[in-house]
Scaffold this motif. Structure first.
Motif, short mmCIF file in Angstrom:
data_model
loop_
_atom_site.label_atom_id
_atom_site.label_comp_id
_atom_site.label_asym_id
_atom_site.label_seq_id
_atom_site.Cartn_x
_atom_site.Cartn_y
_atom_site.Cartn_z
N HIS A 1 -23.32 35.87 -30.39
CA HIS A 1 -22.83 34.75 -29.38
C HIS A 1 -21.82 33.68 -29.82
CE1 HIS A 1 -26.33 36.96 -27.45
NE2 HIS A 1 -25.95 36.26 -26.30
N SER A 2 -21.03 33.46 -29.11
CA SER A 2 -20.05 32.15 -29.17
C SER A 2 -21.09 31.01 -29.02
CB SER A 2 -18.85 32.35 -28.17
OG SER A 2 -19.39 32.00 -27.03
N ILE A 3 -20.39 29.79 -29.59
CA ILE A 3 -21.20 28.71 -29.36
C ILE A 3 -21.47 28.21 -28.07
CG2 ILE A 3 -21.11 25.97 -29.97
CD1 ILE A 3 -21.47 27.97 -32.34
N ASP A 4 -20.31 28.36 -27.20
CA ASP A 4 -20.58 28.20 -25.85
C ASP A 4 -21.58 29.12 -25.07
OD1 ASP A 4 -18.50 26.16 -25.68
OD2 ASP A 4 -17.05 27.59 -24.85
N ILE B 1 -24.97 27.81 -26.00
CA ILE B 1 -25.30 26.67 -25.38
C ILE B 1 -25.87 27.11 -23.78
CG2 ILE B 1 -24.47 24.22 -23.92
CD1 ILE B 1 -22.68 24.22 -26.63
N GLU B 2 -25.01 27.84 -23.09
CA GLU B 2 -25.50 28.34 -21.74
C GLU B 2 -26.77 29.10 -22.01
OE1 GLU B 2 -24.26 27.64 -19.08
OE2 GLU B 2 -22.85 26.15 -20.40
N LEU B 3 -27.09 29.80 -23.14
CA LEU B 3 -28.43 30.62 -23.11
C LEU B 3 -29.44 29.77 -23.11
CD1 LEU B 3 -29.69 33.45 -23.44
CD2 LEU B 3 -29.33 33.15 -25.92
N LEU B 4 -29.38 28.59 -23.99
CA LEU B 4 -30.26 27.68 -24.17
C LEU B 4 -30.65 26.82 -22.81
CD1 LEU B 4 -29.28 26.33 -27.65
CD2 LEU B 4 -31.33 27.44 -27.00
N LYS B 5 -29.82 26.65 -22.27
CA LYS B 5 -29.68 25.78 -20.87
C LYS B 5 -30.49 26.85 -20.01
CE LYS B 5 -26.18 23.33 -19.37
NZ LYS B 5 -24.92 23.02 -19.10
N GLU B 6 -30.16 28.21 -19.66
CA GLU B 6 -31.01 29.06 -18.96
C GLU B 6 -32.20 29.32 -19.30
OE1 GLU B 6 -28.48 32.87 -19.35
OE2 GLU B 6 -26.75 32.10 -18.62
N ARG B 7 -32.55 28.95 -20.48
CA ARG B 7 -33.98 29.17 -20.95
C ARG B 7 -34.78 27.80 -20.60
NH1 ARG B 7 -32.97 32.83 -26.36
NH2 ARG B 7 -32.96 34.76 -25.55
N GLY B 8 -34.29 26.67 -20.15
CA GLY B 8 -34.78 25.46 -19.77
C GLY B 8 -34.61 24.41 -20.59
N LEU B 9 -33.76 24.63 -21.63
CA LEU B 9 -33.54 23.32 -22.63
C LEU B 9 -32.52 22.38 -21.94
CD1 LEU B 9 -34.21 21.98 -25.43
CD2 LEU B 9 -32.28 23.31 -26.25
N LEU C 1 -22.33 17.10 -28.38
CA LEU C 1 -23.33 17.10 -29.18
C LEU C 1 -23.78 18.35 -29.58
CD1 LEU C 1 -25.25 15.00 -31.00
CD2 LEU C 1 -26.87 15.29 -29.17
N ALA C 2 -24.26 18.99 -28.58
CA ALA C 2 -24.59 20.59 -28.78
C ALA C 2 -23.68 21.24 -29.57
CB ALA C 2 -25.11 21.16 -27.63
N ASN C 3 -22.53 21.38 -29.02
CA ASN C 3 -21.24 22.15 -29.93
C ASN C 3 -21.27 21.74 -31.20
OD1 ASN C 3 -18.52 22.57 -30.54
ND2 ASN C 3 -18.52 23.53 -28.70
N HIS C 4 -21.40 20.30 -31.34
CA HIS C 4 -21.05 19.72 -32.88
C HIS C 4 -22.16 20.51 -33.80
CE1 HIS C 4 -20.20 17.11 -36.28
NE2 HIS C 4 -21.61 16.93 -36.16
N TYR C 5 -23.28 20.33 -33.47
CA TYR C 5 -24.50 20.67 -34.35
C TYR C 5 -24.56 22.14 -34.47
CZ TYR C 5 -26.75 16.35 -35.45
OH TYR C 5 -26.97 15.00 -35.90
N LEU C 6 -24.17 22.77 -33.41
CA LEU C 6 -24.42 24.44 -33.30
C LEU C 6 -23.19 24.93 -34.31
CD1 LEU C 6 -25.62 25.31 -29.91
CD2 LEU C 6 -26.78 25.93 -31.94
#
Length: 301
Positions: A8-11, A14-22, A29-34
Motif C-alpha cells: 500500500h502507498s502511504i496515502d 492512512i485511509e485504511l487506518l481511518k476506515e478501521r476507526g483510527l 504527521l501520519a505521513n511523516h511517521y509512516l
C-alpha cells in the motif's frame, strides 16, 4: 493458502487506518511517521487499541497521536534501559576478567574443565573467535602482530573486551558451581551466591537484545523467568510481582536497579524513569507491569 496482499502507498495506509476507526487529525504527521517508521512497526503500538483483532477495527476514541506517544515513549525507554545495562555489562566483564584470571589464569575461558556444558562453551568460543578475527581495535592488532606465533586466544582482559553481554552471561552461567569466583561475583552483585545471578543476567541479555535491535519493549511479553532472593542483602521491593507477572518489564527493571545501585550508587535511574512517565502521561504504566507507588519502594528511593 497463499499470501496475496499487495503493498500500500502511504496515502492508502492512512485511509485504511481511518476506515478501521483510527482518528488521524494531522495527516502530515501520519505521513511523516509512516514514511520513516514502517506500518508494521507502528502496528505493535496500536494493536491493543483494536477491539476486533481479526478485522483490525479500532476501539472508539483511538488516536494516531497516542500511537506516536507510545512509540516515542518506548524509544526513550529503550535508551534509558540500554544506558543502565551498559553499566551492568561493563561491571560484569570486569569482574569475570579479574576474578577468574586470578583464580586460574588469563585463558580460563578456554579451559573446558571449568564449565558444565562443553558444547555450549565451544559455541561461545566460536563466537569469540569471530569477534577477535574481525576486530579493528588497536590493542588487538598489536597483540596479533607481537604474538603471532601464540595460537591461543589473547588473554581474558583483551578477548573479553570484545564479548557481547550475551556471551558474558553464557560464560558465567556455564561455569561449574564449584568455581569460587562464581560465588564471589554473585556476592559482589548482591545475589548472595551463584543460584540467582545466572537468571538475572539471562533476563538482562534478552532485554539488551530487544533494545539493540530497536524492537518494541513496551507491552512486551518477556520470555523466561528470574529467581528472586527471599531476603536480599540490599534494598528491595515489598510489593513483589506474582510469578505470572514476571513476563512484564517491571520486575526486570527492579533487578537492573538493584544491580546498578551497587555499581553506581548515585545513579539517576528512578528520576529518569519518573520523568519519562511524566513526559508521556497517556502511557499506561500497567503495560509495563509497574506497581502502584513503585517509586516509593526502598529499592527505587
Amino acid at each position: 493458502m497463499q499470501y496475496k496482499k499487495s503493498p500500500h502507498s502511504i496515502d492508502d495506509q492512512i485511509e485504511l487506518l481511518k476506515e478501521r476507526g483510527l482518528t488521524i487529525d494531522e495527516k502530515d504527521l501520519a505521513n511523516h511517521y509512516l514514511t520513516h517508521v514502517s506500518y508494521y512497526r507502528l502496528a505493535g503500538y496500536w494493536w491493543p487499541m483494536q477491539s476486533d483483532k481479526e478485522k483490525h477495527i479500532f476501539k472508539e476514541g483511538s488516536l494516531f497521536s497516542d500511537v506516536i506517544h507510545l512509540y516515542n515513549f518506548d524509544r526513550e525507554l529503550k535508551l534509558l534501559v540500554f544506558d543502565v545495562i551498559e553499566k551492568i555489562e561493563i561491571s560484569l566483564r570486569t569482574k569475570l576478567i579479574y576474578h577468574l584470571s586470578h583464580e586460574y589464569d588469563p585463558w580460563w575461558f578456554e579451559n573446558v574443565s571449568l564449565f558444565n556444558d562443553s558444547q555450549a562453551l565451544i559455541k561461545t568460543l566460536y563466537s569469540l573467535q569471530e569477534e577477535v578475527e574481525r576486530s579493528k581495535e588497536t590493542f588487538m592488532k598489536e597483540h596479533k602482530k607481537k604474538y603471532k606465533n601464540d595460537c591461543r586466544f589473547p588473554p581474558a582482559w583483551k578477548t573479553l573486551e570484545l564479548t557481547s553481554f550475551g556471551g558474558l552471561s553464557k560464560l558465567y552461567g556455564n561455569l561449574k558451581n564449584t568455581i569460587k569466583s562464581k560465588d564471589v561475583i554473585a556476592e559482589d552483585f548482591g545475589a548472595v551466591n551463584h543460584t540467582y545471578l545466572p537468571s538475572w543476567l539471562q533476563s538482562i541479555a534478552q532485554i539488551r537484545n530487544i533494545c539493540a535491535h530497536h524492537a518494541r519493549l513496551w507491552n512486551k511479553n518477556l520470555p523466561g523467568t528470574v529467581k528472586l532472593l527471599s531476603k536480599p542483602p540490599k534494598a528491595w521491593i515489598a510489593d513483589v510481582p506474582k510469578q505470572h507477572e514476571f513476563q512484564r518489564l517491571y520486575i526486570h527493571l527492579c533487578i537492573m536497579k538493584y544491580m546498578v545501585n551497587i555499581i553506581a550508587p548515585e545513579n539517576t535511574f528512578t528520576k529518569r524513569l519518573l520523568n519519562l512517565f511524566e513526559k508521556y502521561p497517556s502511557v499506561d504504566p500497567n503495560a509495563l507491569g509497574m506497581k502502584e507507588n513503585w517509586e516509593k519502594e526502598d529499592l527505587w528511593k
